[in-house]
Design a protein around this motif. Sequence first.
Motif, PDB file in Angstrom:
ATOM      1  N   PRO A  95       0.775  -0.899  -0.187  1.00 36.23           N
ATOM      2  CA  PRO A  95       0.173  -0.084   0.162  1.00 36.23           C
ATOM      3  C   PRO A  95       0.544   1.454   0.290  1.00 36.23           C
ATOM      4  CG  PRO A  95      -0.696  -1.279   1.808  1.00 36.23           C
ATOM      5  CD  PRO A  95       0.605  -2.445   1.129  1.00 36.23           C
ATOM      6  N   ILE A  96       0.424   2.223  -0.596  1.00 41.89           N
ATOM      7  CA  ILE A  96       0.712   3.985  -0.226  1.00 41.89           C
ATOM      8  C   ILE A  96       0.441   3.769   1.337  1.00 41.89           C
ATOM      9  CG2 ILE A  96       0.731   6.172  -0.718  1.00 41.89           C
ATOM     10  CD1 ILE A  96      -0.661   5.510  -3.753  1.00 41.89           C
ATOM     11  N   ALA A  97       1.762   4.110   1.783  1.00 42.21           N
ATOM     12  CA  ALA A  97       1.557   4.241   2.795  1.00 42.21           C
ATOM     13  C   ALA A  97       1.527   5.907   3.793  1.00 42.21           C
ATOM     14  CB  ALA A  97       2.985   4.041   3.858  1.00 42.21           C
ATOM     15  N   LEU A  98       0.559   7.196   3.974  1.00 41.51           N
ATOM     16  CA  LEU A  98       0.499   8.433   4.719  1.00 41.51           C
ATOM     17  C   LEU A  98      -0.146   7.853   5.941  1.00 41.51           C
ATOM     18  CD1 LEU A  98      -0.476  11.186   3.257  1.00 41.51           C
ATOM     19  CD2 LEU A  98      -2.193   9.621   3.422  1.00 41.51           C
ATOM     20  N   SER A  99       1.231   9.580   6.672  1.00 43.86           N
ATOM     21  CA  SER A  99       0.467   9.652   7.595  1.00 43.86           C
ATOM     22  C   SER A  99      -0.252  11.340   7.785  1.00 43.86           C
ATOM     23  CB  SER A  99       2.445   9.857   8.599  1.00 43.86           C
ATOM     24  OG  SER A  99       2.143  10.849   9.696  1.00 43.86           O
ATOM     25  N   TRP A 120      -7.469   4.521  -9.980  1.00 44.99           N
ATOM     26  CA  TRP A 120      -6.608   3.118  -9.675  1.00 44.99           C
ATOM     27  C   TRP A 120      -7.300   2.333  -8.518  1.00 44.99           C
ATOM     28  CZ3 TRP A 120      -5.471   8.036  -9.518  1.00 44.99           C
ATOM     29  CH2 TRP A 120      -4.753   9.309 -10.947  1.00 44.99           C
ATOM     30  N   PRO A 121      -8.220   1.040  -9.041  1.00 46.69           N
ATOM     31  CA  PRO A 121      -8.552   0.037  -7.692  1.00 46.69           C
ATOM     32  C   PRO A 121      -7.532  -1.157  -7.971  1.00 46.69           C
ATOM     33  CG  PRO A 121      -9.068  -0.307 -10.154  1.00 46.69           C
ATOM     34  CD  PRO A 121      -8.208   1.220 -10.856  1.00 46.69           C
ATOM     35  N   ASN A 122      -6.482  -0.945  -8.306  1.00 45.98           N
ATOM     36  CA  ASN A 122      -5.867  -2.346  -7.364  1.00 45.98           C
ATOM     37  C   ASN A 122      -4.104  -1.371  -6.673  1.00 45.98           C
ATOM     38  OD1 ASN A 122      -7.116  -4.222  -9.330  1.00 45.98           O
ATOM     39  ND2 ASN A 122      -5.781  -3.595 -11.028  1.00 45.98           N
ATOM     40  N   VAL A 123      -4.757  -0.497  -6.420  1.00 50.05           N
ATOM     41  CA  VAL A 123      -3.715   0.767  -5.533  1.00 50.05           C
ATOM     42  C   VAL A 123      -4.242   0.817  -4.255  1.00 50.05           C
ATOM     43  CG1 VAL A 123      -2.040   2.068  -5.535  1.00 50.05           C
ATOM     44  CG2 VAL A 123      -2.673   1.763  -8.010  1.00 50.05           C
ATOM     45  N   ASN A 124      -3.928   0.348  -3.195  1.00 47.39           N
ATOM     46  CA  ASN A 124      -3.857   0.552  -1.865  1.00 47.39           C
ATOM     47  C   ASN A 124      -3.061   1.881  -1.526  1.00 47.39           C
ATOM     48  OD1 ASN A 124      -5.589  -2.088  -2.118  1.00 47.39           O
ATOM     49  ND2 ASN A 124      -4.564  -3.069  -1.765  1.00 47.39           N
ATOM     50  N   VAL A 125      -4.474   1.938   0.241  1.00 47.36           N
ATOM     51  CA  VAL A 125      -3.822   3.375   0.131  1.00 47.36           C
ATOM     52  C   VAL A 125      -3.742   3.005   1.483  1.00 47.36           C
ATOM     53  CG1 VAL A 125      -4.205   5.872   1.379  1.00 47.36           C
ATOM     54  CG2 VAL A 125      -3.884   5.052  -1.127  1.00 47.36           C
ATOM     55  N   SER A 126      -2.888   2.869   2.837  1.00 50.39           N
ATOM     56  CA  SER A 126      -2.710   2.740   4.225  1.00 50.39           C
ATOM     57  C   SER A 126      -2.613   4.226   4.623  1.00 50.39           C
ATOM     58  CB  SER A 126      -1.468   2.002   4.563  1.00 50.39           C
ATOM     59  OG  SER A 126      -1.271   2.187   6.028  1.00 50.39           O
ATOM     60  N   VAL A 127      -3.499   4.805   5.437  1.00 45.18           N
ATOM     61  CA  VAL A 127      -3.979   5.714   6.314  1.00 45.18           C
ATOM     62  C   VAL A 127      -3.528   5.981   7.672  1.00 45.18           C
ATOM     63  CG1 VAL A 127      -4.487   7.880   6.925  1.00 45.18           C
ATOM     64  CG2 VAL A 127      -5.569   6.956   4.671  1.00 45.18           C
ATOM     65  N   ASP A 128      -2.179   7.252   8.109  1.00 40.50           N
ATOM     66  CA  ASP A 128      -1.442   6.544   9.679  1.00 40.50           C
ATOM     67  C   ASP A 128      -2.170   7.275   9.822  1.00 40.50           C
ATOM     68  OD1 ASP A 128       0.135   6.907  11.609  1.00 40.50           O
ATOM     69  OD2 ASP A 128       0.628   4.523  11.878  1.00 40.50           O
ATOM     70  N   THR A 129      -2.787   8.222  11.523  1.00 38.84           N
ATOM     71  CA  THR A 129      -3.153   9.184  12.467  1.00 38.84           C
ATOM     72  C   THR A 129      -2.667   9.562  13.604  1.00 38.84           C
ATOM     73  OG1 THR A 129      -5.168   8.017  12.901  1.00 38.84           O
ATOM     74  CG2 THR A 129      -5.570   9.534  10.731  1.00 38.84           C
ATOM     75  N   SER A 130      -1.613   8.559  13.438  1.00 40.19           N
ATOM     76  CA  SER A 130      -0.662   8.554  14.979  1.00 40.19           C
ATOM     77  C   SER A 130       0.069  10.073  15.548  1.00 40.19           C
ATOM     78  CB  SER A 130       0.184   7.352  15.444  1.00 40.19           C
ATOM     79  OG  SER A 130       1.134   7.295  14.541  1.00 40.19           O
ATOM     80  N   PHE A 136      11.667   9.761   6.579  1.00 41.21           N
ATOM     81  CA  PHE A 136      11.458   9.267   5.332  1.00 41.21           C
ATOM     82  C   PHE A 136      13.516   8.737   5.026  1.00 41.21           C
ATOM     83  CE2 PHE A 136       8.439  12.395   5.472  1.00 41.21           C
ATOM     84  CZ  PHE A 136       7.449  11.440   4.977  1.00 41.21           C
ATOM     85  N   PRO A 137      13.110   7.482   4.224  1.00 43.67           N
ATOM     86  CA  PRO A 137      12.165   7.356   4.176  1.00 43.67           C
ATOM     87  C   PRO A 137      12.846   5.647   5.274  1.00 43.67           C
ATOM     88  CG  PRO A 137      14.167   6.408   2.750  1.00 43.67           C
ATOM     89  CD  PRO A 137      14.554   7.045   3.948  1.00 43.67           C
ATOM     90  N   VAL A 138      12.654   6.046   6.416  1.00 41.03           N
ATOM     91  CA  VAL A 138      13.196   4.379   7.532  1.00 41.03           C
ATOM     92  C   VAL A 138      12.420   4.440   8.005  1.00 41.03           C
ATOM     93  CG1 VAL A 138      14.120   4.410   9.365  1.00 41.03           C
ATOM     94  CG2 VAL A 138      16.055   5.631   7.771  1.00 41.03           C
ATOM     95  N   ASP A 139      11.441   5.018   8.254  1.00 39.16           N
ATOM     96  CA  ASP A 139       9.663   4.530   9.028  1.00 39.16           C
ATOM     97  C   ASP A 139       8.978   3.865   7.979  1.00 39.16           C
ATOM     98  OD1 ASP A 139      11.211   5.250  11.085  1.00 39.16           O
ATOM     99  OD2 ASP A 139       9.809   7.410  11.312  1.00 39.16           O
ATOM    100  N   GLY A 140       9.005   3.897   6.740  1.00 35.54           N
ATOM    101  CA  GLY A 140       8.384   3.234   6.042  1.00 35.54           C
ATOM    102  C   GLY A 140       7.013   3.970   5.756  1.00 35.54           C
ATOM    103  N   ASP A 142       5.315   6.527   2.306  1.00 31.96           N
ATOM    104  CA  ASP A 142       5.650   6.979   1.367  1.00 31.96           C
ATOM    105  C   ASP A 142       5.322   8.813   1.448  1.00 31.96           C
ATOM    106  OD1 ASP A 142       6.201   4.388  -0.036  1.00 31.96           O
ATOM    107  OD2 ASP A 142       3.970   4.461   0.488  1.00 31.96           O
ATOM    108  N   PHE A 143       4.377   9.394   2.232  1.00 37.30           N
ATOM    109  CA  PHE A 143       3.904  10.501   2.639  1.00 37.30           C
ATOM    110  C   PHE A 143       3.607  10.837   3.513  1.00 37.30           C
ATOM    111  CE2 PHE A 143       2.421   9.423  -1.915  1.00 37.30           C
ATOM    112  CZ  PHE A 143       4.234  10.260  -3.037  1.00 37.30           C
TER     113      PHE A 143
END
Length: 312
Positions: A95-99, A120-130, A136-140, A142-143
């Motif tokens: 997934p695209i990892a977003l904070s 883009w139905p085959n692209v997953n997105v992971s949203v982190d709100t902590s 970047f890019p150590v924590d994994g 993308d944005f």
Amino acid sequence: MPLRLPPLPALRFFEAAGRHQSFKLAAAELNVTPSAISHGIVGLEQALGVELFVREPRGISLTASGADYLSYVSEAFSLIAIGTQRLPNHRADRPIALSCAPTFASRWLLPRLAGFRARWPNVNVSVDTSHRQVGFPVDGFDFAIRLSRAPVAGTAWTRLFGERFVPVCSPAYLETLRDGHGNADLRRATLIHVNAASEDWQAWLDATGIEGFDTTGGLRVDTIQLAFEAAGMGLGVALGRRPLVDPDLDRGALVEADPATIASTTAYWLVSAENGDRRPELADFKRWLVSEAEHLETHADASGQTVRAAVS
């Protein structure tokens, strides 16, 4: 002769602790105990023969040697992460990892993600709100989406949009503020403050030139979302942040308590590592997000609202 390296787990502990300046925060990030972080770093210091941290009752701080060593260790982990990402077909389906902040995620990002998924139905997105720093890019990640006055060196920053501040409250509460002539007097209101906000009521008062307000009292909460909810419950007047408050205004749960609207001195920025959009899906996501933001600002400019520039 092969290079002799310190234990890699201890180096990871050191990098996180040095970045956060805290064993506790490093432990939370790496999902270990603070004791494990402390013991790992003690072992690293013994192996190196150098003290990396100054331990004091109020917390820790890097020694001069520790600060110098951290720059090398951080760069080494970044190079490993970048090299791994550039491997052919490396986790191409991840997934695209977003904070981002929780209020931004729930009120602006998530309602728009359906449009991205449709294209883009085959692209997953992971949203982190902590609420934590992102390296970047150590924590994994993308944005990240951050609220800031200006870009920060060392990463790539793209401006999305700024906020506009306007006082908001429930329709019923607004009626309690009206005087004998039917005019709303905000001086009679309970002000709802957001403790963590870099700009709040004082910024609005300074920019509008309105006097006679006591900003020391009122109700205080720790998130923008709670401020909006408290205003909707009739607990007082919150400083609405458009576009985040727009859904409440559109459905009538909140109304403008005063028409004076000011522009914030900060803006939302899309942050990533330098050259961090090499993967095609990352470039697509970035272009889509910037396009959504441009559409938002174009719509706001065309709405004809009077927006005063905030006083810095």
